[in-house]
Design a protein around this motif. Structure first.
Motif, PDB file in Angstrom:
ATOM      1  N   GLU A   1      47.378 -44.423-109.841  1.00 55.83           N
ATOM      2  CA  GLU A   1      46.270 -45.296-109.449  1.00 55.83           C
ATOM      3  C   GLU A   1      45.245 -45.453-110.566  1.00 55.83           C
ATOM      4  O   GLU A   1      44.558 -46.468-110.660  1.00 55.83           O
ATOM      5  N   THR A   2      45.149 -44.459-111.438  1.00 56.73           N
ATOM      6  CA  THR A   2      44.147 -44.444-112.498  1.00 56.73           C
ATOM      7  C   THR A   2      44.295 -45.609-113.469  1.00 56.73           C
ATOM      8  O   THR A   2      43.385 -45.884-114.237  1.00 56.73           O
ATOM      9  N   ARG A   3      45.397 -46.327-113.450  1.00 60.86           N
ATOM     10  CA  ARG A   3      45.592 -47.427-114.406  1.00 60.86           C
ATOM     11  C   ARG A   3      44.469 -48.447-114.318  1.00 60.86           C
ATOM     12  O   ARG A   3      44.244 -49.209-115.261  1.00 60.86           O
ATOM     13  N   GLU A   4      43.725 -48.481-113.186  1.00 63.48           N
ATOM     14  CA  GLU A   4      42.603 -49.396-113.061  1.00 63.48           C
ATOM     15  C   GLU A   4      41.278 -48.649-113.021  1.00 63.48           C
ATOM     16  O   GLU A   4      40.255 -49.218-112.686  1.00 63.48           O
ATOM     17  N   LYS A   5      41.318 -47.355-113.368  1.00 66.12           N
ATOM     18  CA  LYS A   5      40.107 -46.541-113.359  1.00 66.12           C
ATOM     19  C   LYS A   5      39.842 -45.994-114.752  1.00 66.12           C
ATOM     20  O   LYS A   5      40.635 -46.143-115.671  1.00 66.12           O
ATOM     21  N   LYS A   6      38.721 -45.315-114.893  1.00 66.97           N
ATOM     22  CA  LYS A   6      38.351 -44.751-116.185  1.00 66.97           C
ATOM     23  C   LYS A   6      38.544 -43.244-116.238  1.00 66.97           C
ATOM     24  O   LYS A   6      38.289 -42.634-117.271  1.00 66.97           O
ATOM     25  N   TYR A   7      38.974 -42.668-115.128  1.00 68.16           N
ATOM     26  CA  TYR A   7      39.135 -41.221-115.100  1.00 68.16           C
ATOM     27  C   TYR A   7      40.139 -40.842-114.025  1.00 68.16           C
ATOM     28  O   TYR A   7      40.467 -41.631-113.128  1.00 68.16           O
ATOM     29  N   LEU A   8      40.638 -39.625-114.130  1.00 62.99           N
ATOM     30  CA  LEU A   8      41.602 -39.123-113.152  1.00 62.99           C
ATOM     31  C   LEU A   8      40.898 -38.685-111.882  1.00 62.99           C
ATOM     32  O   LEU A   8      39.686 -38.474-111.860  1.00 62.99           O
ATOM     33  N   SER A   9      41.666 -38.503-110.834  1.00 65.04           N
ATOM     34  CA  SER A   9      41.181 -37.835-109.635  1.00 65.04           C
ATOM     35  C   SER A   9      41.884 -36.481-109.563  1.00 65.04           C
ATOM     36  O   SER A   9      42.938 -36.289-110.192  1.00 65.04           O
ATOM     37  N   PRO A  10      41.337 -35.520-108.823  1.00 65.46           N
ATOM     38  CA  PRO A  10      42.023 -34.227-108.672  1.00 65.46           C
ATOM     39  C   PRO A  10      43.441 -34.388-108.144  1.00 65.46           C
ATOM     40  O   PRO A  10      44.345 -33.656-108.545  1.00 65.46           O
TER      41      PRO A  10
ATOM     42  N   VAL B   1      31.657 -31.003-111.330  1.00 62.41           N
ATOM     43  CA  VAL B   1      31.295 -32.358-110.903  1.00 62.41           C
ATOM     44  C   VAL B   1      30.356 -32.956-111.942  1.00 62.41           C
ATOM     45  O   VAL B   1      29.484 -32.275-112.469  1.00 62.41           O
ATOM     46  N   GLN B   2      30.548 -34.229-112.247  1.00 63.49           N
ATOM     47  CA  GLN B   2      29.713 -34.905-113.228  1.00 63.49           C
ATOM     48  C   GLN B   2      29.362 -36.286-112.719  1.00 63.49           C
ATOM     49  O   GLN B   2      30.189 -36.960-112.094  1.00 63.49           O
ATOM     50  N   CYS B   3      28.132 -36.708-112.980  1.00 65.32           N
ATOM     51  CA  CYS B   3      27.700 -38.041-112.550  1.00 65.32           C
ATOM     52  C   CYS B   3      28.112 -39.062-113.598  1.00 65.32           C
ATOM     53  O   CYS B   3      27.731 -38.954-114.767  1.00 65.32           O
ATOM     54  N   VAL B   4      28.905 -40.053-113.191  1.00 68.37           N
ATOM     55  CA  VAL B   4      29.385 -41.099-114.097  1.00 68.37           C
ATOM     56  C   VAL B   4      29.138 -42.465-113.449  1.00 68.37           C
ATOM     57  O   VAL B   4      29.711 -42.765-112.402  1.00 68.37           O
ATOM     58  N   GLU B   5      28.268 -43.250-114.051  1.00 65.25           N
ATOM     59  CA  GLU B   5      27.985 -44.607-113.565  1.00 65.25           C
ATOM     60  C   GLU B   5      27.652 -44.619-112.074  1.00 65.25           C
ATOM     61  O   GLU B   5      28.155 -45.434-111.314  1.00 65.25           O
TER      62      GLU B   5
END
Length: 252
Positions: free
Chosen positions: A61-70, A23-27
Motif C-alpha cells: 500500500e505504501t506505493r502511494e504513501k511516504k512512509y511504511l506502516s507497522p 511515534v513521530q509527527c509528520v505533516e
C-alpha cells in the motif's frame, strides 16, 4: 501534532505497539515507526531510499504513501525471513533486513490475523476523539508484543521497573505528582534514547526542567520553572512521562 491529534498516551501507545516502537509527527499525522529502520533510510521513503525499498513500494500500500506502516514492516519481515535463494526479491530482502538484524525471524502463525489492518487504520488511533478501547489497531497489534514472533527489531524494550528506579527522575501522572511548570523552549526527538540521553541534552542546553515521554520519545525542555499551587493544576497526557528538576543540580 495538531487539532485533536496527539502522538502517544494510552498504555502501550494508542496504536497498541510495544515500547520498542516510536511515534513521530509528520505533516499533521502521528507516524508509528521503527528507529533502526529509519536510520538506514528504510522507513520514510524518498528518491534517496535504498533500491530495495523501491521494489518494496511496488508491492504494498505504501506505493502511494511516504512512509511504511507497522503492518507493512511486519509483512517485509515475514517475506525476508523466508529468504529463498531461488527468489531474487526474497533473497535481497533477507540480506537487507535479516542479515543486518533489522528483523527477528520467529513464529509466523499470527501473520494472517493482521491482514485486515492497513496504514489508514493507524491515523485515527492517534486522534483524541477515538476511544482507546475502540481503536482497531489497538486490538490487533498486540501480536507484535509476543517476543518470539516474526517482526521488526526496533529499540530495546523499556523496562518499566528501571524507569521507576531512575535517580532524580520522577513519574508524572494525569492528576497529582510533581507540579512543576516552565517555559518550554525545545522539543527534541530522542529516537531510541531514554532518560540518560534526555538528561544530557537538557544540561547541554541549560534547561531547568526536562520531561521525557516514553511513548513518543520526545525530550521536552523548559526554563523559568515554577511550582504550581493547588488552585492551578494542569492535567496533561502524562501517563507515560517522567520529569527531571535540574535547577539545583551541579553540572558535571
Amino acid at each position: 501534532c495538531g487539532s485533536t491529534i496527539i502522538c502517544g498516551i494510552c498504555d502501550g501507545g494508542r496504536a497498541g505497539l510495544p515500547s520498542t516502537w516510536r511515534v513521530q509527527c509528520v505533516e499533521g499525522k502521528c507516524v508509528d515507526y521503527c528507529p533502526t529502520w529509519e536510520e538506514k533510510g528504510l522507513w520514510f521513503l524518498s528518491n534517496d531510499s535504498p533500491a530495495i525499498m523501491k521494489k518494496v513500494a511496488q508491492t504494498i500500500e505504501t506505493r502511494e504513501k511516504k512512509y511504511l506502516s507497522p503492518m507493512e514492516a511486519f509483512q517485509i519481515c515475514y517475506d525476508a525471513c523466508r529468504g529463498e535463494p531461488s527468489n531474487e526479491f526474497l533473497y535481497d530482502l533477507s540480506k537487507v533486513f535479516v542479515d543486518t538484524n533489522l528483523c527477528q525471524c520467529g513464529s509466523t502463525k499470527f501473520a494472517k490475523m493482521l491482514t485486515n489492518v492497513t496504514l489508514s487504520d493507524f491515523s485515527p488511533a492517534h486522534d483524541m476523539m477515538t476511544t482507546c478501547k475502540d481503536s482497531k489497531v489497538l486490538k490487533s497489534m498486540w501480536i507484535l508484543s509476543r517476543p518470539n514472533n516474526t517482526q521488526p527489531i526496533c529499540c530495546p524494550p523499556m523496562d518499566e521497573n528501571k524507569l521507576m528506579q531512575a535517580k532524580r527522575w520522577k513519574r508524572l501522572y494525569p492528576v497529582g505528582g510533581p507540579e512543576l511548570e516552565g517555559s518550554y523552549f525545545a522539543h527534541i526527538h530522542m529516537g531510541c534514547g531514554g532518560l540518560d540521553e534526555c538528561q544530557d541534552v537538557a544540561r547541554e542546553k541549560g534547561a531547568e526542567i526536562a520531561v521525557f515521554d516514553t511513548v513518543s520519545s520526545y525530550c521536552h525542555l523548559a526554563r523559568n520553572a515554577f511550582e504550581l499551587d493547588n488552585m492551578f493544576r494542569v492535567t496533561k497526557d502524562n501517563t507515560r512521562r517522567f520529569i527531571l528538576d535540574l535547577r539545583n543540580q551541579a553540572k558535571t
